[in-house]
Design a protein around this motif. Structure first.
Motif, PDB file in Angstrom:
ATOM      1  N   GLU A  88       0.835  -1.210   0.000  1.00 18.62           N
ATOM      2  CA  GLU A  88       0.000   0.000   0.000  1.00 18.62           C
ATOM      3  C   GLU A  88       0.867   1.258   0.000  1.00 18.62           C
ATOM      4  O   GLU A  88       0.588   2.217  -0.729  1.00 18.62           O
ATOM      5  N   THR A  91       2.477   1.692  -3.418  1.00 20.27           N
ATOM      6  CA  THR A  91       1.497   2.141  -4.414  1.00 20.27           C
ATOM      7  C   THR A  91       1.163   3.618  -4.244  1.00 20.27           C
ATOM      8  O   THR A  91       1.155   4.385  -5.217  1.00 20.27           O
ATOM      9  N   ASN A  92       0.901   4.022  -3.012  1.00 21.73           N
ATOM     10  CA  ASN A  92       0.454   5.395  -2.749  1.00 21.73           C
ATOM     11  C   ASN A  92       1.573   6.424  -2.823  1.00 21.73           C
ATOM     12  O   ASN A  92       1.359   7.555  -3.263  1.00 21.73           O
ATOM     13  N   GLU A  93       2.761   6.034  -2.388  1.00 24.51           N
ATOM     14  CA  GLU A  93       3.842   7.015  -2.293  1.00 24.51           C
ATOM     15  C   GLU A  93       4.856   6.948  -3.433  1.00 24.51           C
ATOM     16  O   GLU A  93       5.519   7.938  -3.725  1.00 24.51           O
ATOM     17  N   LEU A  94       4.952   5.793  -4.079  1.00 25.86           N
ATOM     18  CA  LEU A  94       5.963   5.647  -5.131  1.00 25.86           C
ATOM     19  C   LEU A  94       5.370   5.261  -6.484  1.00 25.86           C
ATOM     20  O   LEU A  94       6.102   4.953  -7.422  1.00 25.86           O
ATOM     21  N   ASP A  95       4.038   5.263  -6.565  1.00 28.50           N
ATOM     22  CA  ASP A  95       3.351   4.942  -7.819  1.00 28.50           C
ATOM     23  C   ASP A  95       3.732   3.552  -8.330  1.00 28.50           C
ATOM     24  O   ASP A  95       3.827   3.317  -9.528  1.00 28.50           O
ATOM     25  N   TRP A  96       3.961   2.644  -7.396  1.00 30.39           N
ATOM     26  CA  TRP A  96       4.307   1.261  -7.739  1.00 30.39           C
ATOM     27  C   TRP A  96       3.071   0.508  -8.208  1.00 30.39           C
ATOM     28  O   TRP A  96       1.960   0.759  -7.731  1.00 30.39           O
ATOM     29  N   ARG A  97       3.248  -0.395  -9.147  1.00 33.10           N
ATOM     30  CA  ARG A  97       2.132  -1.187  -9.649  1.00 33.10           C
ATOM     31  C   ARG A  97       2.373  -2.663  -9.374  1.00 33.10           C
ATOM     32  O   ARG A  97       3.437  -3.191  -9.686  1.00 33.10           O
ATOM     33  N   TYR A  98       1.388  -3.308  -8.789  1.00 30.83           N
ATOM     34  CA  TYR A  98       1.500  -4.732  -8.468  1.00 30.83           C
ATOM     35  C   TYR A  98       1.593  -5.542  -9.756  1.00 30.83           C
ATOM     36  O   TYR A  98       0.859  -5.304 -10.708  1.00 30.83           O
TER      37      TYR A  98
END
Length: 216
Positions: A88, A91-98
């Motif tokens: 989470e 995703t929210n802080e580093l724009d990571w995509r699962y």
């Protein structure tokens, strides 16, 4: 280890942790540092020389541990680690995509764990992951069993992934299918140094008063 030693770095940070991967049945894997086993498999089934391939056996491991004084630090074991919370934040802080599943950061490792091992050896790695997470209180047994009712791979993508992996391996799809559906074998079917390595690691642990945390 080799790269770290080149730059005189003594400490290596690892993402390995007990919370999500602390449990793994012994019969599901073998010691990756058994060079005898590795070389036999490559010589028997491979078609290319590995003269310049970087190998890391127990001799190299002991050299880096005892001579170079290198240590692996498992940082996540020092905090109440939650995989879901980590995802989470990413995703929210580093724009990571699962990327869709355990080890699916690589198509090859994702396919091996979710499809190949499941269909050839009846090994479902999710069981080990869920077992660790249940012990850590991250999921309940009921939740885990519910997830295990689903297949470990996406049926709609399986064929395309097989074609991709076969191409990368330099073999035909038919040949790859034969490998997948051929009788399963274990490492003990091939020459290996299991007894010698077990003796070496047990001796090392006794001398340095190390606790045995794995199968080797």
């Amino acid at each position: 280890h080799i790269v770290a030693a080149k730059y005189n770095i003594r400490y290596i940070i690892s993402g390995g942790n007990f919370a999500t991967e602390g449990i793994l049945p012994k019969c599901w894997h073998y010691n990756a540092k058994d060079i005898t086993y590795f070389k036999y498999i490559q010589k028997t089934f491979g078609n290319k020389k590995i003269k310049n391939f970087p190998l890391f056996g127990f001799l190299q491991e002991m050299y880096h541990k005892l001579v170079k004084k290198m240590k692996i630090i498992y940082l996540l074991n020092y905090i109440p680690y939650s995989k879901n919370e980590a995802m989470e934040i990413l995703t929210n802080e580093l724009d990571w995509r699962y990327y869709g599943g355990k080890h699916y950061e690589s198509k090859y490792t994702g396919f091996i764990q979710s499809y190949y091992l499941f269909n050839k050896f009846a090994i479902d790695y999710r069981r080990a992951t869920f077992a660790s997470q249940i012990c850590a209180g991250a999921v309940t047994r009921t939740q885990a069993l519910k997830e295990l009712e689903k297949p470990p791979y996406d049926e709609s993508k399986a064929q395309l992934e097989k074609e991709y992996i076969a191409k990368k391996l330099g073999i035909s799809l038919d040949e790859f299918e034969k490998i997948i559906h051929s009788p399963a074998k274990w490492y003990r079917h091939y020459p290996n140094n299991e007894k010698w390595l077990s003796f070496i690691y047990d001796t090392y642990r006794r001398l340095f008063k190390k606790e045995k945390l794995g199968n080797f």
